[in-house]
Design a protein around this motif. Structure first.
Motif, PDB file in Angstrom:
ATOM      1  N   ASP A   1       0.837  -1.198   0.000  1.00 30.51           N
ATOM      2  CA  ASP A   1       0.000   0.000   0.000  1.00 30.51           C
ATOM      3  C   ASP A   1       0.874   1.252   0.000  1.00 30.51           C
ATOM      4  OD1 ASP A   1      -2.629  -0.649  -0.117  1.00 30.51           O
ATOM      5  OD2 ASP A   1      -2.981  -0.634   2.062  1.00 30.51           O
ATOM      6  N   TYR A   2       0.392   2.278  -0.694  1.00 25.04           N
ATOM      7  CA  TYR A   2       1.049   3.576  -0.664  1.00 25.04           C
ATOM      8  C   TYR A   2       1.272   4.021   0.784  1.00 25.04           C
ATOM      9  CZ  TYR A   2       1.895   8.493  -1.658  1.00 25.04           C
ATOM     10  OH  TYR A   2       2.457   9.730  -1.746  1.00 25.04           O
ATOM     11  N   PRO A   3       2.391   4.609   1.157  1.00 27.12           N
ATOM     12  CA  PRO A   3       3.587   4.900   0.351  1.00 27.12           C
ATOM     13  C   PRO A   3       4.656   3.800   0.398  1.00 27.12           C
ATOM     14  CG  PRO A   3       3.736   6.073   2.432  1.00 27.12           C
ATOM     15  CD  PRO A   3       2.476   5.251   2.501  1.00 27.12           C
ATOM     16  N   PHE A   4       4.250   2.593   0.682  1.00 29.07           N
ATOM     17  CA  PHE A   4       5.114   1.413   0.512  1.00 29.07           C
ATOM     18  C   PHE A   4       6.340   1.381   1.422  1.00 29.07           C
ATOM     19  CE2 PHE A   4       3.117   2.472  -3.579  1.00 29.07           C
ATOM     20  CZ  PHE A   4       2.289   1.371  -3.709  1.00 29.07           C
ATOM     21  N   GLY A   5       6.277   2.070   2.558  1.00 29.90           N
ATOM     22  CA  GLY A   5       7.430   2.075   3.466  1.00 29.90           C
ATOM     23  C   GLY A   5       7.809   0.671   3.920  1.00 29.90           C
ATOM     24  N   ARG A   6       6.814  -0.215   4.034  1.00 31.32           N
ATOM     25  CA  ARG A   6       7.097  -1.557   4.549  1.00 31.32           C
ATOM     26  C   ARG A   6       7.291  -2.581   3.441  1.00 31.32           C
ATOM     27  NH1 ARG A   6       4.178  -3.265   9.864  1.00 31.32           N
ATOM     28  NH2 ARG A   6       6.135  -4.415   9.854  1.00 31.32           N
ATOM     29  N   GLY A   7       7.261  -2.123   2.194  1.00 30.71           N
ATOM     30  CA  GLY A   7       7.503  -3.054   1.089  1.00 30.71           C
ATOM     31  C   GLY A   7       6.474  -2.856  -0.009  1.00 30.71           C
ATOM     32  N   ILE A   8       6.840  -3.252  -1.212  1.00 23.25           N
ATOM     33  CA  ILE A   8       5.944  -2.956  -2.339  1.00 23.25           C
ATOM     34  C   ILE A   8       4.907  -4.047  -2.578  1.00 23.25           C
ATOM     35  CG2 ILE A   8       7.583  -1.444  -3.523  1.00 23.25           C
ATOM     36  CD1 ILE A   8       7.921  -3.949  -5.491  1.00 23.25           C
ATOM     37  N   GLN A   9       5.135  -5.236  -2.001  1.00 22.29           N
ATOM     38  CA  GLN A   9       4.188  -6.335  -2.210  1.00 22.29           C
ATOM     39  C   GLN A   9       3.501  -6.672  -0.887  1.00 22.29           C
ATOM     40  OE1 GLN A   9       3.604  -7.389  -5.109  1.00 22.29           O
ATOM     41  NE2 GLN A   9       5.445  -6.825  -6.288  1.00 22.29           N
ATOM     42  N   PRO A  10       2.248  -7.065  -0.939  1.00 25.64           N
ATOM     43  CA  PRO A  10       1.583  -7.459   0.307  1.00 25.64           C
ATOM     44  C   PRO A  10       2.214  -8.699   0.933  1.00 25.64           C
ATOM     45  CG  PRO A  10       0.021  -7.483  -1.552  1.00 25.64           C
ATOM     46  CD  PRO A  10       1.347  -7.079  -2.106  1.00 25.64           C
ATOM     47  N   THR A  11       2.742  -9.597   0.119  1.00 23.48           N
ATOM     48  CA  THR A  11       3.295 -10.845   0.667  1.00 23.48           C
ATOM     49  C   THR A  11       4.815 -10.827   0.771  1.00 23.48           C
ATOM     50  OG1 THR A  11       3.369 -11.770  -1.557  1.00 23.48           O
ATOM     51  CG2 THR A  11       1.416 -12.278  -0.229  1.00 23.48           C
ATOM     52  N   MET A  12       5.443  -9.919   0.054  1.00 21.01           N
ATOM     53  CA  MET A  12       6.913  -9.887  -0.044  1.00 21.01           C
ATOM     54  C   MET A  12       7.484 -11.300  -0.239  1.00 21.01           C
ATOM     55  SD  MET A  12       7.919  -6.845  -0.436  1.00 21.01           S
ATOM     56  CE  MET A  12       9.688  -6.921  -0.199  1.00 21.01           C
TER      57      MET A  12
ATOM     58  N   GLU B   1      -1.775   5.951 -10.449  1.00 23.35           N
ATOM     59  CA  GLU B   1      -1.722   4.505 -10.206  1.00 23.35           C
ATOM     60  C   GLU B   1      -0.771   4.209  -9.057  1.00 23.35           C
ATOM     61  OE1 GLU B   1      -3.235   2.050 -11.807  1.00 23.35           O
ATOM     62  OE2 GLU B   1      -4.288   3.384 -13.214  1.00 23.35           O
ATOM     63  N   PRO B   2      -1.178   3.356  -8.116  1.00 22.73           N
ATOM     64  CA  PRO B   2      -0.237   2.988  -7.040  1.00 22.73           C
ATOM     65  C   PRO B   2       1.070   2.408  -7.599  1.00 22.73           C
ATOM     66  CG  PRO B   2      -2.453   2.169  -6.557  1.00 22.73           C
ATOM     67  CD  PRO B   2      -2.507   2.758  -7.927  1.00 22.73           C
ATOM     68  N   ARG B   3       0.971   1.639  -8.680  1.00 20.22           N
ATOM     69  CA  ARG B   3       2.189   1.033  -9.244  1.00 20.22           C
ATOM     70  C   ARG B   3       3.216   2.072  -9.682  1.00 20.22           C
ATOM     71  NH1 ARG B   3       2.690  -4.088 -10.267  1.00 20.22           N
ATOM     72  NH2 ARG B   3       4.332  -3.658 -11.778  1.00 20.22           N
ATOM     73  N   SER B   4       2.710   3.236 -10.076  1.00 19.93           N
ATOM     74  CA  SER B   4       3.627   4.308 -10.509  1.00 19.93           C
ATOM     75  C   SER B   4       4.444   4.840  -9.341  1.00 19.93           C
ATOM     76  CB  SER B   4       2.834   5.467 -11.113  1.00 19.93           C
ATOM     77  OG  SER B   4       2.020   5.030 -12.166  1.00 19.93           O
ATOM     78  N   CYS B   5       3.984   4.592  -8.140  1.00 18.17           N
ATOM     79  CA  CYS B   5       4.630   5.168  -6.954  1.00 18.17           C
ATOM     80  C   CYS B   5       5.532   4.160  -6.238  1.00 18.17           C
ATOM     81  CB  CYS B   5       3.570   5.666  -5.975  1.00 18.17           C
ATOM     82  SG  CYS B   5       2.462   6.866  -6.702  1.00 18.17           S
ATOM     83  N   MET B   6       5.597   2.959  -6.767  1.00 18.22           N
ATOM     84  CA  MET B   6       6.381   1.904  -6.116  1.00 18.22           C
ATOM     85  C   MET B   6       7.843   2.000  -6.503  1.00 18.22           C
ATOM     86  SD  MET B   6       4.478  -1.653  -6.757  1.00 18.22           S
ATOM     87  CE  MET B   6       2.810  -1.898  -6.212  1.00 18.22           C
ATOM     88  N   LEU B   7       8.711   2.078  -5.516  1.00 15.10           N
ATOM     89  CA  LEU B   7      10.134   2.015  -5.823  1.00 15.10           C
ATOM     90  C   LEU B   7      10.567   0.547  -5.753  1.00 15.10           C
ATOM     91  CD1 LEU B   7      12.966   4.315  -4.804  1.00 15.10           C
ATOM     92  CD2 LEU B   7      13.163   1.936  -4.156  1.00 15.10           C
ATOM     93  N   ARG B   8      10.771  -0.019  -6.947  1.00 15.26           N
ATOM     94  CA  ARG B   8      11.257  -1.400  -7.022  1.00 15.26           C
ATOM     95  C   ARG B   8      12.761  -1.328  -7.222  1.00 15.26           C
ATOM     96  NH1 ARG B   8       9.731  -3.767 -11.730  1.00 15.26           N
ATOM     97  NH2 ARG B   8       9.646  -1.699 -12.635  1.00 15.26           N
TER      98      ARG B   8
END
Lengths: 551, 133
Positions: free
Chosen positions: A59-70, A312-319
């Motif tokens: 979830d935005y802002p993805f501080g804990r990771g970009i995937q729900p399951t990692m 889009e949330p995906r646009s905000c994900m730092l992978r």
């Protein structure tokens, strides 16, 4: 029992204890100079709700990771950067690594390939096949991927100035293998701005270089939807000596410049932003590094949403990809490097990396031998399957120290980004040497600290002892250069010279026009034009960039 | 007239862009009172020898991390000899396998510093080399 405040604890308990016996050194600090507190408590996070400011995983802002399951869903991609001697030798190494359980490829190209010179160019002398694989024509690319179906593997290519040429070869090769290019999965580093700051494999001036970067964004958006069009890299900035804060600040500032360039081209931010990826270093200070990865994610998410209006949330994900710190490897007592790499890799995993390269213990001497690279890969596998750290998402989340450091790094990096903004953005600042100078200051300070022994490097300035030499270092036979030149000459004899000339003329014409250059690059490589010929055609159109020399 | 300050050219031959070490060493030599000229990256051996001649240096420090050191350093030394500049001292550093050091010394490189060498050691080695000539 009444609850003490931290202040009371300091006064009543800590200070008397320090009077009896002081701390072991005058102070403790992060690489960027921020002081480390003796203790972190909930009071250090006052006024901040970590759950709110970090968001949940996925979830935005993805501080804990970009995937729900990692890593419970899928482990990070284990991707060892590799390439040497020749396409044939490198192909054997790739197949070996895949057999050993590596899950993605990462291609190291030699310097002539990266800087757009053929293997027979006078400036290529001594460099052919040294830090990577030499690629002159599509024939070499075919040999590099012999027996590796491109729809079954993801391939990261560390290639910048010549990124469109190598991507064109990868596309041409996919077509030859009968693979639908829409299914190609991988990354082109394609990050020219950091080449001007560190590393140095630029060819053209910034403006046409950024145009080529954007051409890749646009072309892949339409044709290679799964391709990571860029890997915006802090790794090389850190390796050049920056602090952790400078690493993320300068990288994200470069990211801002790329997004701006693409928007100025007329691209819609949500059409390309989810294909941007990043690349960071994992250095020695474990908790600072974990905080750095988390801070970078938070910063980028806000930049994309607030500055660029990404929806889009995906646009905000730092992978991001991570590599352990090459500059931390020591020539002294080289087997200690295995341990260093393991801690650095742990930081990357605790920080939520998407893929990882672990360095080999022999790399303070040479490109890694097979035994060393196997140990490096096994280090990742032990982390993944034995350590348990991959079994829950963001396991350090909520640690007072990690949350404090995350916040402190985020704020410090944001101030740097503001400073770069005030200098007209990343490119204008690079042209004035701002980032280069800042990195140089940090690297010199680091060296001074090592020499003053205020920064301990085990085996180098403390616990120094005789050590045995590493046997079996990888050596690239000087004959390889000659063999590569022979291969190049053979291709030149076999190809259709008119076809080559016409494709190069077409590339120049397109380069002078506002049209996307990617189809013209593909035509050139399919005609078996060489990397050097293609780059010479562009040098004619774009000119060449001299070093932004700061000393 | 004897010159007071040691003049050093720090140079990056070849295509390698890793200049952290070269810049740190250049700065440490300058801080130690030497006059330092830094070439920047992507220098051919010919360019390096030309700069050394123009700048009338006592010492050339070569840095290479790409593994091309044998080819590139030998060519610098060769070209110095051809120009009658054999008295210019050449030192080197970078990612250099220990087994290569004797070969580098044989072609006339006076000192080779690997990864982890303190700048203080490099400064004193250069001072000693220049005094010895």
């Amino acid at each position: 029992m009444p609850r003490k405040s931290k202040e009371e604890w300091v006064k009543d308990v800590l200070e008397p204890a320090l009077k009896r016996s002081p701390e072991r050194q005058p102070g403790f600090s992060l690489t960027s100079g921020t002081e480390i507190q003796p203790l972190y408590t909930g009071e250090d996070l006052q006024g901040i709700d970590p759950e709110e400011s970090l968001g949940y995983p996925g979830d935005y802002p993805f501080g804990r990771g970009i995937q729900p399951t990692m890593y419970r869903g899928r482990l990070w991609t284990m991707r060892q950067y590799s390439g040497f001697a020749s396409a044939g030798e490198s192909n054997r190494r790739y197949r070996y690594l895949l057999e050993q359980g590596q899950t993605g490829l990462s291609i190291a190209f030699d310097l002539p390939t990266q800087i757009g010179y053929d293997s027979d160019h006078p400036l290529a002398r001594g460099e052919v096949g040294k830090v990577g694989v030499p690629i002159d024509t599509l024939r070499d690319m075919e040999a590099l991927f012999q027996g590796i179906p491109l729809d079954r593997v993801s391939t990261s290519m560390t290639i910048n100035a010549t990124a469109p040429v190598l991507l064109a070869m990868y596309i041409a090769l996919a077509r030859r293998q009968g693979v639908d290019v829409a299914r190609l999965d991988g990354t082109t580093q394609n990050d020219i701005l950091k080449e001007y700051i560190a590393r140095g494999t630029y060819i053209f001036p910034p403006e046409p270089s950024l145009r080529l970067t954007t051409d890749i964004f646009e072309y892949c958006g339409q044709n290679l939807p799964r391709w990571n069009t860029i890997s915006i890299s802090g790794y090389h900035i850190r390796e050049a000596g920056s602090t952790a804060v400078q690493e993320i600040a300068f990288t994200l500032a470069n990211g801002i410049a790329y997004v701006r360039a693409a928007i100025d081209r007329g691209l819609n931010v949500d059409d390309f932003a989810s294909r941007l990826s990043f690349f960071f270093d994992a250095h020695n200070n474990l908790l600072e590094e974990v905080a750095k990865f988390r801070a970078a994610r938070l910063l980028w998410a806000k930049i994309m949403k607030e500055r660029f209006g990404a929806g889009e949330p995906r646009s905000c994900m730092l992978r991001f990809h991570t590599q352990t710190a090459g500059c931390s490897l020591t020539a002294q007592q080289p087997y200690n490097n295995i341990v260093r790499v393991a801690f650095q890799a742990l930081a990357a995993v605790l920080g939520g990396t998407q893929s990882l390269h672990t360095n080999s213990y022999d790399e303070a001497y040479a490109t890694p031998a097979e035994e060393a690279v196997t140990t490096a890969l096994r280090t990742q596998q032990i982390l993944a399957y034995e350590s348990g750290v991959a079994d829950s998402v963001d396991p350090l989340g909520g640690s007072w120290m990690v949350e404090s450091l995350t916040r402190s790094l985020e704020e410090a990096a944001r101030r740097y980004i503001d400073e770069i903004d005030s200098r007209g953005g990343a490119l204008a600042a690079i042209e004035k040497g701002f980032q280069q100078r800042e990195v140089q200051e940090s690297s010199y300070r680091y060296q001074k600290e090592v020499e003053a022994e205020s920064r301990v490097i085990v085996g180098v300035n403390k616990f120094v002892a005789p050590y045995s030499k590493i046997e079996g270092l990888l050596r690239v036979n000087p004959e390889e250069e000659k063999k590569q030149v022979d291969r190049l000459n053979r291709v030149k004899e076999e190809r259709d010279p008119d076809d080559v000339a016409a494709s190069l003329e077409n590339l120049k014409k397109i380069a002078r026009s506002p049209e996307n250059t990617m189809p013209a690059f593909i035509r050139c490589v399919e005609a078996c034009a060489t990397v050097g010929e293609i780059c010479d055609a562009l040098r004619e159109v774009f000119g060449v960039q001299k070093e932004f020399l700061i000393f | 007239m004897s010159r007071k300050k040691i003049r050093v050219l720090v140079a990056k031959p070849g295509l390698d862009g890793h200049d952290r070490g070269a810049k740190v060493v250049a700065r440490a030599l300058r801080d130690a009172g030497m006059e330092v000229i830094y070439t920047g990256i992507r220098q051919t051996p010919e360019m390096i020898v030309q700069t050394a001649l123009q700048e009338d240096v006592d010492v050339i420090g070569l840095s290479c991390l790409s593994g091309a050191h044998m080819e590139l350093f030998s060519e610098v030394v060769e070209r110095l000899k051809q120009k009658g500049m054999g008295s210019v001292l050449v030192a080197a550093g970078g990612i250099i396998p220990e087994d290569d050091i004797p070969a580098l010394e044989k072609i006339g490189i006076k000192a080779v510093f690997g990864s982890g060498a303190p700048t203080t050691e490099i400064v004193s080695a250069i001072e000693k080399l220049v005094k010895g000539t």
